[in-house]
Motif scaffolding. Structure first.
Motif, PDB file in Angstrom:
ATOM      1  N   ASN A 193       0.841  -1.198   0.000  1.00  0.00           N
ATOM      2  CA  ASN A 193       0.000   0.000   0.000  1.00  0.00           C
ATOM      3  C   ASN A 193       0.875   1.246   0.000  1.00  0.00           C
ATOM      4  O   ASN A 193       1.671   1.441   0.919  1.00  0.00           O
ATOM      5  CB  ASN A 193      -0.904   0.024   1.245  1.00  0.00           C
ATOM      6  N   GLU A 194       0.745   2.047  -1.039  1.00  0.00           N
ATOM      7  CA  GLU A 194       1.413   3.346  -1.104  1.00  0.00           C
ATOM      8  C   GLU A 194       2.897   3.264  -0.708  1.00  0.00           C
ATOM      9  O   GLU A 194       3.311   3.818   0.322  1.00  0.00           O
ATOM     10  CB  GLU A 194       0.677   4.367  -0.231  1.00  0.00           C
ATOM     11  N   TYR A 195       3.682   2.628  -1.550  1.00  0.00           N
ATOM     12  CA  TYR A 195       5.128   2.557  -1.297  1.00  0.00           C
ATOM     13  C   TYR A 195       5.692   3.965  -1.107  1.00  0.00           C
ATOM     14  O   TYR A 195       5.354   4.881  -1.859  1.00  0.00           O
ATOM     15  CB  TYR A 195       5.841   1.907  -2.480  1.00  0.00           C
ATOM     16  N   MET A 349      -7.680   4.361  -7.444  1.00  0.00           N
ATOM     17  CA  MET A 349      -7.784   3.315  -6.420  1.00  0.00           C
ATOM     18  C   MET A 349      -8.420   3.843  -5.135  1.00  0.00           C
ATOM     19  O   MET A 349      -9.131   3.124  -4.452  1.00  0.00           O
ATOM     20  CB  MET A 349      -6.386   2.751  -6.141  1.00  0.00           C
ATOM     21  N   GLU A 350      -8.110   5.081  -4.772  1.00  0.00           N
ATOM     22  CA  GLU A 350      -8.701   5.651  -3.559  1.00  0.00           C
ATOM     23  C   GLU A 350      -8.972   7.131  -3.778  1.00  0.00           C
ATOM     24  O   GLU A 350      -8.136   7.841  -4.347  1.00  0.00           O
ATOM     25  CB  GLU A 350      -7.725   5.572  -2.374  1.00  0.00           C
ATOM     26  N   HIS A 351     -10.119   7.587  -3.337  1.00  0.00           N
ATOM     27  CA  HIS A 351     -10.353   8.986  -3.008  1.00  0.00           C
ATOM     28  C   HIS A 351     -11.405   8.977  -1.920  1.00  0.00           C
ATOM     29  O   HIS A 351     -11.709   7.911  -1.378  1.00  0.00           O
ATOM     30  CB  HIS A 351     -10.666   9.855  -4.233  1.00  0.00           C
ATOM     31  N   ALA A 397      -7.298   4.554  14.037  1.00  0.00           N
ATOM     32  CA  ALA A 397      -6.859   5.917  13.735  1.00  0.00           C
ATOM     33  C   ALA A 397      -7.666   6.583  12.625  1.00  0.00           C
ATOM     34  O   ALA A 397      -7.551   7.792  12.438  1.00  0.00           O
ATOM     35  CB  ALA A 397      -5.381   5.891  13.362  1.00  0.00           C
ATOM     36  N   GLU A 398      -8.471   5.802  11.891  1.00  0.00           N
ATOM     37  CA  GLU A 398      -9.158   6.403  10.744  1.00  0.00           C
ATOM     38  C   GLU A 398     -10.668   6.480  10.931  1.00  0.00           C
ATOM     39  O   GLU A 398     -11.419   6.552   9.955  1.00  0.00           O
ATOM     40  CB  GLU A 398      -8.782   5.637   9.467  1.00  0.00           C
ATOM     41  N   LYS A 399     -11.107   6.487  12.201  1.00  0.00           N
ATOM     42  CA  LYS A 399     -12.559   6.445  12.430  1.00  0.00           C
ATOM     43  C   LYS A 399     -13.264   7.732  12.023  1.00  0.00           C
ATOM     44  O   LYS A 399     -14.471   7.760  11.849  1.00  0.00           O
ATOM     45  CB  LYS A 399     -12.882   6.084  13.868  1.00  0.00           C
TER      46      LYS A 399
HETATM   47  C1  GLA Z   1      -4.168   6.351   2.209  1.00  0.00           C
HETATM   48  C2  GLA Z   1      -4.143   4.857   2.474  1.00  0.00           C
HETATM   49  C3  GLA Z   1      -5.418   4.325   3.029  1.00  0.00           C
HETATM   50  C4  GLA Z   1      -6.054   5.291   3.987  1.00  0.00           C
HETATM   51  C5  GLA Z   1      -6.258   6.605   3.291  1.00  0.00           C
HETATM   52  C6  GLA Z   1      -6.964   7.620   4.148  1.00  0.00           C
HETATM   53  O1  GLA Z   1      -4.316   6.705   0.919  1.00  0.00           O
HETATM   54  O2  GLA Z   1      -3.774   4.105   1.369  1.00  0.00           O
HETATM   55  O3  GLA Z   1      -5.127   3.101   3.678  1.00  0.00           O
HETATM   56  O4  GLA Z   1      -5.215   5.457   5.083  1.00  0.00           O
HETATM   57  O5  GLA Z   1      -5.014   7.141   2.946  1.00  0.00           O
HETATM   58  O6  GLA Z   1      -7.140   8.836   3.467  1.00  0.00           O
END
Ligand code: GLA
Length: 718
Positions: A193-195, A349-351, A397-399
């Motif tokens: 995840n996110e190197y 992949m993520e937003h 931590a991400e709640k």
């Molecule tokens: C990153 C991580 C996720 C998460 C998000 C939160 O991009 O890859 O696991 O922590 O941030 O914004």
């Protein structure tokens, strides 16, 4: 050495020549080649086995009891979710002790998802090693530049140079691939995840040893190392390899060439870990393999090199809440992702559906903003729109991070918008595989950014990210679609190349840029460019000397300004542009002086120049202009490059995707007022006919399948 040619995952023997290549200018202006590539590529294996625009997000069911899983799949179907990323942080629950695996819960989960037609992007959990791993291998922990050994209880934490860590990541990747390679739900592999974050540079003993070996391979001899690092300075000359270390914190500034090499080494170590996992998966599986980049939001990895290693580019992007025009940073991320992918479709992949939890002030998205963000990524080439995360987590931590299914549940605005977006994307299936084309390239070079970011530069006010943003912002406001490119790439297909922050430029790459201009290209170079070579040593002949053929100028001295000091520039005797941060003593040679300094230390001297070289033009902008003041420069540059910017109404972002059978306009209105867009076709989200023009509602989006492809004539860059 890194190969920076753009990734091409299509076997060359299966490519066909372009029937429409412009033999006069050599510019690409056909749609045939990209589409041939795309159809071949889908037949190969580079895109997951999915139809339409994929929709979904990170799914962490291990945080929830089984009955919640069953609610989840029902709600996922309601929202139109087609793809979820699973298992990214599940190592401790999959390998409960070293070599002891428990796949029962993941078996059950993948079966449940498959039964519900939800495809899986299966993660390898190596960004978060279990407690047992660090208990057995305390030496595998990361050490910071200040010598602090990192503790457990977070994520990351492991040294990428640790032999024990490397053995462990291959073991878990291999075990997952053996078990799930044939699982019908799995369409994609998501390594790590996110190197680069939270663990980048590592100053542990094992890392120092590996750094030495990497240097030996790079330089062959200590003489080579001493020369490259310029160790005659401050008596740093090395006589034994064992004396060479990582650039740990020291009483004063550490050798910048050593620091630059340590950044390259770190990137290399991270990539080796990715490749080790990828190969472990490939031994069993045929699905494409990716890892999530942070294109313009993390600078620790050289993504041009990484893009060559992944089967498909995927990116994570989060709005920076303090930026009132976050949509411009988003567009940079999306264009960079597409460029890294060599123009091929990529995965967002993520937003976030709304606020994140890790910024100083986490601002919730307002109604419609999530759809605008999603469509803006899609407009710039994303064929999958995914979020972090599916269901808001109660613990950890991400709640306070938003999710597709928020803490408030389905009786919420966010959920309603998530369902609506899923339905909307469902109507855009025909856009899958269509391409974005650009006539303009903005240079983007991670190594140059690393070097420029080191200490003791002429002014702390010179910021590479700020300059890229300023030039990009001007192009964005003018409606000009942009690719990003590395200076070593073949740029001949672009009418215009902009170098906003090319501090480090090798002589070879400078020669390539000179040739690009000579052969008819238009090049714009901003100040503090081509200053050093690949060892962070000033170029022989002085600053910007390697670009002398293209630019025609000599930079005699940098003249940074005091904090807050403004110094106006006189543009062709017609108007004054406001500038700050930087001036130069510039010898314009035979270049045309387009603007002069009206005040400041270089008053009366050349500020902006234009040089004819061969059949092209090289512009040099020796001061910092805001994106507003850059309009004067770029308007003149567009003329040289033969670009007619479309200039849509203020705040209306419009990008064209070119498909096999049709072209599509994707329009996003970032203003509260409606905006008019000229087009004839069908608006796909509503299924309504557009008879020549469409009013895009304030804050709204539209996707129009055009009746006809734009015909030749005056060239625009939509
Ligand atoms: C990153 C991580 C996720 C998460 C998000 C939160 O991009 O890859 O696991 O922590 O941030 O914004």
């Amino acid at each position: 050495m890194t190969d920076y040619s753009p990734p091409n995952r299509v076997r060359p023997d299966r490519l066909q020549p372009s029937p429409e290549a412009d033999t006069v200018t050599g510019h690409r202006h056909d749609s045939v080649v990209p589409l041939i590539r795309w159809s071949i590529m889908t037949a190969d294996r580079a895109w997951p086995r999915l139809t339409g625009i994929a929709y979904g997000g990170d799914y962490n069911p291990e945080q929830w009891p089984r009955e919640v899983w069953r609610q989840d799949v029902v709600l996922m179907r309601e929202a139109g979710v087609s793809l979820v990323s699973v298992g990214i942080f599940s190592w401790a629950l999959l390998e409960t002790r070293e070599g002891v695996f428990d796949f029962s819960w993941l078996d059950e989960l993948l079966d449940l998802l498959h039964e519900n037609d939800i495809a899986v992007d299966l993660g390898t959990p190596t960004a978060s090693p279990p407690a047992w791993f660090f208990a057995s291998h305390p030496e595998a922990r990361v050490v910071t530049r200040d010598g602090v050994t990192m503790g457990f209880g977070s994520r990351g934490m492991a040294s990428h140079s640790s032999p024990a860590y490397r053995e462990a990541i291959v073991r878990i990747a291999d075990a997952l691939a053996r078990r799930y390679a044939q699982h019908p739900a799995v369409v994609l592999w998501h390594v790590h995840n996110e190197y680069g974050v939270p663990v980048g540079e590592d100053y542990s003993e094992q890392s120092v040893r590996a750094f030495r070996n990497w240097l030996r391979e790079r330089y062959g001899s200590l003489d080579g190392l001493n020369a490259a690092w310029g160790t005659a300075f401050w008596g740093q000359h090395y006589t034994e390899w064992e004396h060479v270390g990582a650039p740990a914190a020291a009483p004063s500034v550490v050798n910048p060439a050593q620091r630059l090499d340590f950044a390259r080494f770190t990137d290399h170590q991270l990539r080796e870990c990715f490749i080790a996992e990828r190969e472990a998966i490939r031994a069993h599986a045929t699905q494409p393999i990716t890892t999530n980049f942070m294109a313009n939001q993390s600078w620790g990895t050289d993504l041009w090199a990484w893009a060559r290693e992944v089967d498909i580019v995927s990116d994570d992007h989060y709005l920076w809440a303090a930026d009132p025009e976050g949509e411009i940073g988003l567009a940079i991320a999306a264009d960079l992702s597409r460029s890294l992918a060599g123009g091929e479709p990529w995965i967002l992949m993520e937003h976030s559906t709304s606020a994140v939890n890790w910024q100083p002030r986490n601002i919730a998205k307002r109604p419609g903003e999530m759809a605008r963000n999603s469509l803006a990524h899609l407009a710039r080439g994303a064929d999958a729109i995914l979020f972090f995360q599916w269901r808001a987590g109660r613990a950890g931590a991400e709640k306070f991070h938003s999710a597709m299914l928020p803490h408030a549940g389905t009786r919420s605005r966010v959920w309603r918008e998530v369902v609506e977006l899923g339905q909307g994307l469902g109507r855009l299936a025909e856009l899958q595989g269509s391409r974005v084309r650009a006539d303009v390239a903005v240079l983007w070079d991670f190594e140059s950014f690393w070097a420029q970011g080191l200490e003791w530069r002429p002014s702390v006010d010179v910021d590479y990210a700020e300059r890229v943003r300023a030039y990009y912002e001007r192009l964005w406001r003018d409606g000009v679609t942009v690719d990003f490119a590395h200076p070593s790439q073949d740029l001949s297909g672009y009418r215009l190349v902009v170098a906003p922050a090319q501090y480090l430029l090798s002589v070879d790459d400078a020669e390539r840029l000179n040739r690009y201009v000579e052969q008819g290209g238009t090049l714009v170079v901003s100040f503090f460019s081509a200053v050093v070579d690949e060892h962070d040593a000033v170029h022989e002949g002085g600053f910007a000397a390697p670009l002398h053929p293209a630019l025609g100028v000599r930079v005699e001295e940098h003249l940074p300004l005091r904090e807050g000091e403004k110094a106006a520039v006189d543009w062709r005797g017609e108007r004054r542009l406001s500038a700050d941060v930087w001036q130069e003593d510039l010898d314009p040679g035979n270049a045309e002086v387009v603007a002069t300094y009206a005040e400041g230390p270089a008053a009366g001297g050349a500020a902006i120049t234009r040089n004819r070289h061969g059949s092209g033009t090289g512009w040099y902008v020796s001061t910092r202009l805001s994106s507003t003041d850059l309009a004067s420069v770029l308007d003149a540059v567009y003329d040289d490059a033969g670009i007619v910017p479309p200039r849509h109404p203020d705040g209306l972002e419009v990008v064209t995707r070119h498909g096999a059978d049709a072209d599509y306009l994707v329009a996003i209105n970032h203003r509260a007022e409606p905006a008019r867009l000229a087009a004839s076709g069908v608006e796909l989200l509503t299924g309504t006919r557009v008879p020549g023009a469409l009013e895009v509602a304030g804050g709204g989006v539209a996707v129009i399948r055009l009746d006809a492809r734009p015909t030749g004539g005056g060239r625009t860059t939509p």
